[in-house]
Design a protein around this motif. Structure first.
Motif, PDB file in Angstrom:
ATOM      1  N   VAL A  20     -44.188  12.587  23.329  1.00 15.14           N
ATOM      2  CA  VAL A  20     -43.862  13.099  24.425  1.00 15.14           C
ATOM      3  C   VAL A  20     -43.137  12.334  25.377  1.00 15.14           C
ATOM      4  O   VAL A  20     -42.294  12.687  26.256  1.00 15.14           O
ATOM      5  N   LEU A  21     -43.360  10.841  25.428  1.00 16.80           N
ATOM      6  CA  LEU A  21     -42.756  10.103  26.243  1.00 16.80           C
ATOM      7  C   LEU A  21     -41.263  10.247  26.287  1.00 16.80           C
ATOM      8  O   LEU A  21     -40.916  10.209  27.526  1.00 16.80           O
ATOM      9  N   PRO A  22     -40.362  10.237  25.242  1.00 23.69           N
ATOM     10  CA  PRO A  22     -39.045  10.685  25.598  1.00 23.69           C
ATOM     11  C   PRO A  22     -38.613  11.831  26.600  1.00 23.69           C
ATOM     12  O   PRO A  22     -37.641  11.753  27.316  1.00 23.69           O
ATOM     13  N   LEU A  23     -39.376  12.674  26.351  1.00 21.29           N
ATOM     14  CA  LEU A  23     -39.273  14.058  27.252  1.00 21.29           C
ATOM     15  C   LEU A  23     -39.445  13.651  28.702  1.00 21.29           C
ATOM     16  O   LEU A  23     -38.832  13.869  29.630  1.00 21.29           O
TER      17      LEU A  23
ATOM     18  N   LEU B 228     -26.243   3.385  31.570  1.00 20.64           N
ATOM     19  CA  LEU B 228     -27.742   4.081  31.926  1.00 20.64           C
ATOM     20  C   LEU B 228     -27.878   5.065  30.802  1.00 20.64           C
ATOM     21  O   LEU B 228     -29.056   4.811  30.200  1.00 20.64           O
ATOM     22  N   LEU B 229     -27.001   5.918  30.384  1.00 24.24           N
ATOM     23  CA  LEU B 229     -27.181   6.844  29.148  1.00 24.24           C
ATOM     24  C   LEU B 229     -27.488   6.269  27.741  1.00 24.24           C
ATOM     25  O   LEU B 229     -28.523   6.391  27.143  1.00 24.24           O
ATOM     26  N   ALA B 230     -26.706   5.063  27.720  1.00 19.78           N
ATOM     27  CA  ALA B 230     -26.841   4.178  26.298  1.00 19.78           C
ATOM     28  C   ALA B 230     -28.118   3.766  26.343  1.00 19.78           C
ATOM     29  O   ALA B 230     -28.873   3.798  25.219  1.00 19.78           O
ATOM     30  N   ILE B 231     -28.745   2.948  27.395  1.00 22.24           N
ATOM     31  CA  ILE B 231     -29.824   2.393  27.458  1.00 22.24           C
ATOM     32  C   ILE B 231     -31.176   3.359  26.997  1.00 22.24           C
ATOM     33  O   ILE B 231     -32.127   3.232  26.141  1.00 22.24           O
ATOM     34  N   LEU B 232     -30.976   4.558  27.824  1.00 20.34           N
ATOM     35  CA  LEU B 232     -32.075   5.601  27.780  1.00 20.34           C
ATOM     36  C   LEU B 232     -32.080   6.268  26.407  1.00 20.34           C
ATOM     37  O   LEU B 232     -33.110   6.403  25.859  1.00 20.34           O
ATOM     38  N   ALA B 233     -30.779   6.438  25.955  1.00 17.92           N
ATOM     39  CA  ALA B 233     -30.841   7.096  24.521  1.00 17.92           C
ATOM     40  C   ALA B 233     -31.194   6.376  23.562  1.00 17.92           C
ATOM     41  O   ALA B 233     -32.008   6.528  22.562  1.00 17.92           O
ATOM     42  N   THR B 234     -30.975   4.852  23.753  1.00 21.45           N
ATOM     43  CA  THR B 234     -31.558   3.866  22.544  1.00 21.45           C
ATOM     44  C   THR B 234     -32.872   3.808  22.636  1.00 21.45           C
ATOM     45  O   THR B 234     -33.653   3.788  21.719  1.00 21.45           O
ATOM     46  N   THR B 235     -33.497   3.785  23.962  1.00 22.84           N
ATOM     47  CA  THR B 235     -35.065   3.452  24.182  1.00 22.84           C
ATOM     48  C   THR B 235     -35.784   4.699  23.527  1.00 22.84           C
ATOM     49  O   THR B 235     -36.799   4.620  22.902  1.00 22.84           O
ATOM     50  N   SER B 236     -35.352   5.851  23.924  1.00 21.57           N
ATOM     51  CA  SER B 236     -35.716   7.218  23.547  1.00 21.57           C
ATOM     52  C   SER B 236     -35.690   7.337  21.976  1.00 21.57           C
ATOM     53  O   SER B 236     -36.523   7.608  21.243  1.00 21.57           O
TER      54      SER B 236
END
Length: 232
Positions: free
Chosen positions: A28-31, A58-66
């Motif tokens: 659920v965390l990525p959502l 920002l998108l690259a970091i969040l997409a990688t983290t997700s």
């Protein structure tokens, strides 16, 4: 591996994920991160006027983290199996450990890709085409497979696994500092594969894309070799 065996493994994995509160939270965390950032983006832009200049980063970091959470979920499933000596049992099963790992890596890669793609799809703050979103999602998903291998290889339980997750998350975000440093010191971050993923998305270039894929592939091979040595 027969299709029925694959479906049986998939069914067990889904059940294990849904009944474990920690894994369910990771699911659920990525959502929460993606939709949370989308909801708060206007407020962040007012607080940080220069933020739009770094949307791609920002998108690259969040997409990688997700995407990493896709690897973490399967890694934790495998840590439970490690405690139950499942890898020993697999040796007498009608399929090899390599085939079993291929299934698990594909499953982790699928979750990672879905999380990364959802990031680019929901946070549509850059003028990326659908093909670019798909390509960048693949880039950001690479790290999840490497993370899975190293966690399963070196962590003996979920407590140690969480420690590895904290370290991986830290080093995945650290290279982003390179894009805020205006000196030769920023090149020190190029030792991290994450850096090349971020750079390939920040400055689309065939060379950066190639380095990103190659660096992840080399680390993946090292991780897989160490994993096989560990379970011998």
């Amino acid at each position: 591996m027969k299709p029925i065996t694959f479906l049986h493994l998939l069914k067990n994995d889904v059940i294990n994920i849904l009944r474990d509160k920690t894994l369910l939270m990771m699911l659920v965390l990525p959502l929460l991160m993606i939709f949370g950032l989308k909801a708060s983006l206007s407020a962040l832009n007012e607080l940080l006027p220069l933020l739009p200049n770094y949307y791609s980063l920002l998108l690259a970091i969040l997409a990688t983290t997700s995407a990493l959470l896709g690897g973490y979920i399967i890694a934790f499933v495998m840590l439970d199996e490690k405690d139950e000596n499942v890898f020993t049992v697999i040796r007498v099963m009608p399929f090899s450990i390599s085939l079993f790992m291929a299934y698990r890596l594909l499953l982790a890669g699928f979750w990672a890709f879905c999380f990364a793609f959802l990031t680019f799809l929901v946070l549509d703050i850059q003028n990326y085409s659908l093909s670019e979103k798909l390509l960048y999602s693949i880039f950001c998903s690479q790290t999840s497979l490497v993370a899975l291998l190293f966690i399963v290889t070196f962590a003996n339980n979920k407590i140690e696994g969480i420690t590895f997750i904290k370290a991986i998350n830290f080093f995945s975000v650290l290279p982003a500092l390179a894009f805020f440093i205006d000196s030769s010191w920023k090149h020190i971050f190029s030792v991290f594969p994450f850096y090349w993923t971020y750079r390939a998305i920040q400055e689309p270039n065939f060379l950066w894309i190639l380095i990103s894929i190659f660096s992840h592939f080399i680390i993946f091979l090292v991780g897989y070799y160490l994993f096989l040595r560990k379970i011998e």
